[in-house]
Design an enzyme around this catalytic site. Structure first.
Site, short mmCIF file in Angstrom:
data_model
loop_
_atom_site.label_atom_id
_atom_site.label_comp_id
_atom_site.label_asym_id
_atom_site.label_seq_id
_atom_site.Cartn_x
_atom_site.Cartn_y
_atom_site.Cartn_z
CG ASP A 108 -2.23 0.62 1.02
OD1 ASP A 108 -2.25 1.72 0.44
OD2 ASP A 108 -3.25 0.05 1.45
CG ASP A 217 -4.26 6.00 0.80
OD1 ASP A 217 -5.19 5.24 1.07
OD2 ASP A 217 -4.11 7.12 1.36
CD GLU A 276 -8.61 5.02 -1.74
OE1 GLU A 276 -9.55 4.78 -0.97
OE2 GLU A 276 -7.61 5.69 -1.39
CG HIS A 350 -9.19 -0.39 4.45
ND1 HIS A 350 -8.94 -0.49 3.08
CD2 HIS A 350 -8.71 0.80 4.83
CE1 HIS A 350 -8.33 0.61 2.68
NE2 HIS A 350 -8.17 1.41 3.72
CG ASP A 351 -11.29 3.08 3.38
OD1 ASP A 351 -10.86 3.06 4.54
OD2 ASP A 351 -10.59 3.40 2.40
#
Ligand code: GLC
Length: 594
Positions: A108, A217, A276, A350-351
């Site tokens: 990540d 990210d 993302e 995870h969001d």
């Protein structure tokens, strides 16, 4: 395919790969550990499990040194591992164990911002003359208020919880720094070439160490509109600060930066990359990044589906229906195949809340069917498939009965604080706020993994307190039970996923690369589509996204030879081969066409 020149269906390992996302704090602790956190050794101990599920690439959310203000999305050293997770040697071992199994590691990469404890930021903050001052975004106050307080340079609200300004005042130097997410996550100034070079260096470091690529990210927020204009007022009364997305989503220099990244780093390796990219839905703009010859990224996460219930900010509710969901999925399947782009397929991370709770029905009666329905859909759509930990066993959202203290995420905490500030004496508004948390909080995806029926669900040793509460239903919903299920009639959610991933690989020409065609877009409950390989092999997917029994009318020109798969029975399912197909609640079936 739309054009014979299209390379959409040209096989690539990163298109066919099944990526499994690990949230490292909640995946697996290792024996003897007392922290109640998951660890890298824990991940390594589960690689055979992931292999048996059908996973090729493991993406772990950040494991780097971090004060954990935002669970590792605030990095204080890109080349060190957080002590909670282990050491660099543990990562080396993870990579070598992955290689032994012909699997890969995706890191990540969080480079829109760092932690406020990163040495770069400490240096930048130390003085206006610091050589690193310009590595972050510093601005003078807009003005000094009558009461002597400095006014932030603009009205943008912080993203995680929208409670405060995105600007943070530094008394010592009399300037504000920009931190879009939380004050602990100052934004890097990508306009400075030294910053970009430092990031390229980090990327080379991990690629040389054996990583196969990066999930990036909020990579589309790295370029801000110069001048930092005020955002339009979209939040109602009482909200001083407003979402400023328009001024930093896919900003003016984004593509220039991504192309430089490709040139300087990515083009030198055989990588898998996924950006993302919240807040962007424009096809042309997205194709600039994921078009076959873009020289930017392999694919991105488009947010349209996971934002289906988002009005202007994430912590809020919006009505949606199945037709809308279908049109979003169809749109992106078509855009990519018709324009030679590539996409990711995902509905959990995870969001976001758990998919079975959000898009299906997580009641005891229907959870299993709903989770399998979603698996059937995802394993037959075009794009690179991402599975989120626990999705393979149909974990659901945390129960509404949990006290608010069980929610640990900074976004939830900020949001709840804001609700309590704004609506102190308004019980209806507070109840609404709690409902938003019950439906949308990121915490739902972050509860520890359910491995077995032992204390702590096998996530950490008995007697150790996990960092976050384990779901109350782990004794019935867990990996061990679902892998062992031996029901002559039906498959467990896990077994259904395993079969779906296997079929997807075996028929990659159909499910990964095949041409997608939606049938009956106006149907309010059924999502039906065909997938056709270049050699003409055609499969039909029919998904009842409702708790009702429905009948679906198959187009006359389609002829099904066999229904090899359903989420109701283990083997073939007996259904009519033409005209009207009856479907049970949340039933999904897969047909092989003549
Ligand atoms: C991304 C991450 C999220 C994090 C944010 C700021 O959206 O997925 O968890 O809070 O970026 O880094």
């Amino acid at each position: 395919m739309a054009s014979t020149k299209s390379s959409y269906a040209t096989p690539k390992w990163w298109k066919e790969a099944v990526v499994y996302q690990i949230y490292p704090s909640s995946f697996q602790s290792h024996p003897g550990a007392t922290s109640g956190w998951g660890s890298i050794k824990g991940i390594t101990s589960r690689l055979s499990y992931l292999k048996s599920l059908g996973v090729d690439v493991v993406w772990s959310s950040p494991i780097f040194k971090s004060p954990q203000a935002d669970m590792g999305y605030d990095i204080a050293d890109y080349k060190q591992i957080d002590h909670r997770y282990g050491t660099l040697e543990d990562v080396d071992e993870l990579i070598s164990e992955l290689k032994k199994r012909d699997m890969k590691l995706m890191m990540d990469l969080v480079v829109n911002h760092t932690s406020n404890e990163h040495p770069w930021f400490l240096e930048s903050k130390s003085s206006k003359d610091s050589p690193k001052r310009d590595w972050y975004i510093w601005k003078k106050p807009k003005h000094i208020n009558a009461d002597g307080t400095p006014e932030p340079p603009n009205n943008w609200s912080q993203i995680l919880g929208e409670a405060n300004s995105t600007w943070n005042y530094d008394e010592e130097t009399g300037e504000f720094y920009l931190a879009l997410f939380t004050p602990e996550q100052p934004d890097l100034n990508w306009e400075n070439p030294d910053v970009r070079n430092a990031i390229w260096d980090v990327m080379h470091f991990w690629m040389r160490r054996g990583a196969a690529g990066f999930r990036m990210d909020v990579i589309n927020l790295i370029s801000k509109v110069p001048g930092y204009p005020d955002a339009e007022v979209t939040l109602g009364e009482g909200h001083k600060y407003q979402p400023g997305m328009k001024y930093f989503v896919n900003g003016p220099r984004l593509h220039e930066y991504l192309q430089e990244m490709y040139r300087e780093v990515l083009s030198k390796y055989d990588t898998i990359t996924v950006g993302e990219m919240p807040g962007v839905s424009d096809e042309k703009e997205i194709l600039r990044t994921v078009g076959a010859n873009s020289g930017e990224l392999r694919m991105i996460f488009i947010f349209d589906l996971v934002d289906i219930d988002k009005p202007n900010v994430r912590m809020a509710l919006k009505e949606w229906d199945v037709k809308e969901m279908k049109s979003i999925i169809t749109k992106w399947q078509k855009v990519m195949q018709e324009n030679d782009g590539w996409n990711s397929v995902f509905i959990e991370n995870h969001d976001n809340p758990r998919s079975v709770s959000r898009y299906a029905d997580d009641s005891d009666e229907w959870r299993t069917k709903g989770a399998k329905l979603l698996a059937l859909m995802q394993t037959t759509l075009g794009g690179t498939l991402f599975v989120y930990q626990g999705e393979e066993i149909g974990i659901r959202n945390a129960p509404t009965s949990w006290p608010i203290e069980e929610f640990k995420d900074i976004e939830t905490i900020n949001y709840w604080r804001k609700c309590n500030e704004l609506y102190k004496n308004d019980s209806d508004q507070l109840a609404h706020g709690r409902k938003v948390i019950d439906m949308k909080a990121r915490d739902h995806a972050r509860t520890p993994m359910h491995w077995d029926a032992a204390e702590n669900a096998g996530f950490c040793d008995p007697g150790v307190k996990p960092w976050m509460r384990v779901m109350d239903d782990y004794k019935t919903i867990n990996v061990e039970a679902q892998m062992k299920t031996n029901d002559s009639e039906d498959l467990s959610v896990w077994q259904f996923w395993q079969r779906g991933l296997h079929d997807r690989k075996e028929h990659a020409d159909v499910f990964v690369y095949g041409e997608f065609q939606e049938l009956d877009p106006q149907h309010p409950k059924v999502y039906a589509y065909t997938k056709t390989s270049q050699s003409g092999e055609r499969w039909l997917v029919v998904l009842n996204f409702s708790g009702d029994e429905v009948e679906w009318a198959m187009p006359a020109e389609l002829k099904v030879e066999l229904w090899p798969c359903s989420n109701y029975v283990k083997g073939h399912v007996e259904k009519p081969k033409k005209s009207t197909i009856p479907l049970q609640p949340w039933e999904g079936i897969l047909g092989k066409c003549k």
